[in-house]
Design an enzyme around this catalytic site. Structure first.
Site, PDB file in Angstrom:
ATOM      1  N   ARG A  86      12.743 -10.123   5.380  1.00  0.00           N
ATOM      2  CA  ARG A  86      13.472  -8.854   5.532  1.00  0.00           C
ATOM      3  C   ARG A  86      14.574  -8.968   6.591  1.00  0.00           C
ATOM      4  NH1 ARG A  86       8.711  -4.274   5.220  1.00  0.00           N
ATOM      5  NH2 ARG A  86       8.238  -5.056   7.300  1.00  0.00           N
ATOM      6  N   ARG A 111      13.937  -8.016  12.510  1.00  0.00           N
ATOM      7  CA  ARG A 111      13.143  -7.302  13.516  1.00  0.00           C
ATOM      8  C   ARG A 111      12.034  -8.212  14.047  1.00  0.00           C
ATOM      9  NH1 ARG A 111      10.724  -1.946  11.456  1.00  0.00           N
ATOM     10  NH2 ARG A 111       9.557  -3.527  10.352  1.00  0.00           N
ATOM     11  N   ARG A 144     -10.077   1.536   9.918  1.00  0.00           N
ATOM     12  CA  ARG A 144      -9.666   0.145  10.159  1.00  0.00           C
ATOM     13  C   ARG A 144     -10.862  -0.743  10.493  1.00  0.00           C
ATOM     14  NH1 ARG A 144      -4.184  -0.800  10.930  1.00  0.00           N
ATOM     15  NH2 ARG A 144      -2.909   1.056  11.239  1.00  0.00           N
ATOM     16  N   LYS A 199       0.828  -1.221   0.000  1.00  0.00           N
ATOM     17  CA  LYS A 199       0.000   0.000   0.000  1.00  0.00           C
ATOM     18  C   LYS A 199       0.856   1.263   0.000  1.00  0.00           C
ATOM     19  CE  LYS A 199      -2.409  -0.797   3.765  1.00  0.00           C
ATOM     20  NZ  LYS A 199      -1.737  -2.034   4.229  1.00  0.00           N
ATOM     21  N   ARG A 206      -0.603 -10.208  13.202  1.00  0.00           N
ATOM     22  CA  ARG A 206      -1.050  -8.959  12.565  1.00  0.00           C
ATOM     23  C   ARG A 206      -2.077  -9.246  11.466  1.00  0.00           C
ATOM     24  NH1 ARG A 206       4.188  -6.287  10.514  1.00  0.00           N
ATOM     25  NH2 ARG A 206       2.845  -4.585   9.852  1.00  0.00           N
TER      26      ARG A 206
END
Length: 217
Positions: free
Chosen positions: A123, A156, A88, A13, A167
């Site tokens: 990542r 992370r 949301r 996004k 999430r």
């Protein structure tokens, strides 16, 4: 052109918002940025938000809606804006409609959960500089090592699979209901926003062209 961007974390996004922002000369607005700006400016709403946050509370939907209205009244939103990460929930979307905040277009970027996990869990970051790599798409020259300093890269906590799955579960519980909300609105016609869904697993440029074509239509 007021646009709402929907999609799970890691769907792309932010990248697409940058393209739209440049094409239409409109700002991308996230609730986090908006809250920080209002607090920094010391506006009445900003002071209210700061007091609530300092007390460890959650900023209410009403206050967020008022912040959105305050933000979109600023000169840089004269041509419109992109709402990224808001609304949301259904109550927030309904409150936005009840506050007569007109939305022209809702864009959903759809990516399967397993692909999101693959994207985000791959990542790796260099803590000192913030440089980001990806084990598949942008690997360092030496596995686990920063190209510039030779220091170790980290994963992370946000990018660990269990955190990503949590999430995504939250997204599906809360935000995916907005898909039905806005699709139903679009079906009603009239002043309802247009609704378009795009496959976010395609090449970034392909998604960009499809979104810009839909917005121009």
């Amino acid at each position: 052109m007021r646009i709402i961007l929907l999609g799970p974390p890691g769907a792309g996004k932010g990248t697409q918002a940058q393209f739209i922002s440049k094409e239409y000369d409109i700002p991308q607005i996230s609730t986090g940025d908006m809250l920080r700006a209002a607090i920094k400016e010391g506006s009445e709403l900003g002071k209210q938000a700061k007091d609530i946050m300092n007390a460890g509370g959650l900023v209410s939907d009403d206050l967020i809606i008022n912040l959105v209205k305050e933000r979109i009244a600023k000169p840089d939103c004269a041509n419109g804006c992109i709402l990224d990460g808001f609304p949301r929930t259904i109550p927030q979307a309904q409150a936005l409609a009840d506050a007569d905040v007109a939305i022209d277009h809702v864009i959903e970027i759809s990516v399967p959960d397993d692909e999101i996990v693959k994207r985000l869990s791959g990542r790796r970051q260099h803590p000192g500089s913030g440089r980001v790599y990806h084990v598949d798409h942008n690997p360092p020259k030496v596995e686990g090592i920063d190209d510039v300093t030779g220091e170790a890269l980290i994963q992370r906590e946000d990018d660990q699979e269990s955190t990503i799955r949590d999430r995504l579960a939250t997204y599906h519980q809360q935000t995916s209901a907005l898909v039905d909300f806005y699709q139903n609105k679009a079906a009603e016609g009239g002043d309802a926003p247009n609704y378009d869904k795009f496959d976010g697993t395609q090449a970034i440029d392909d998604v960009k062209q499809q979104i810009l074509t839909a917005l121009k239509g």
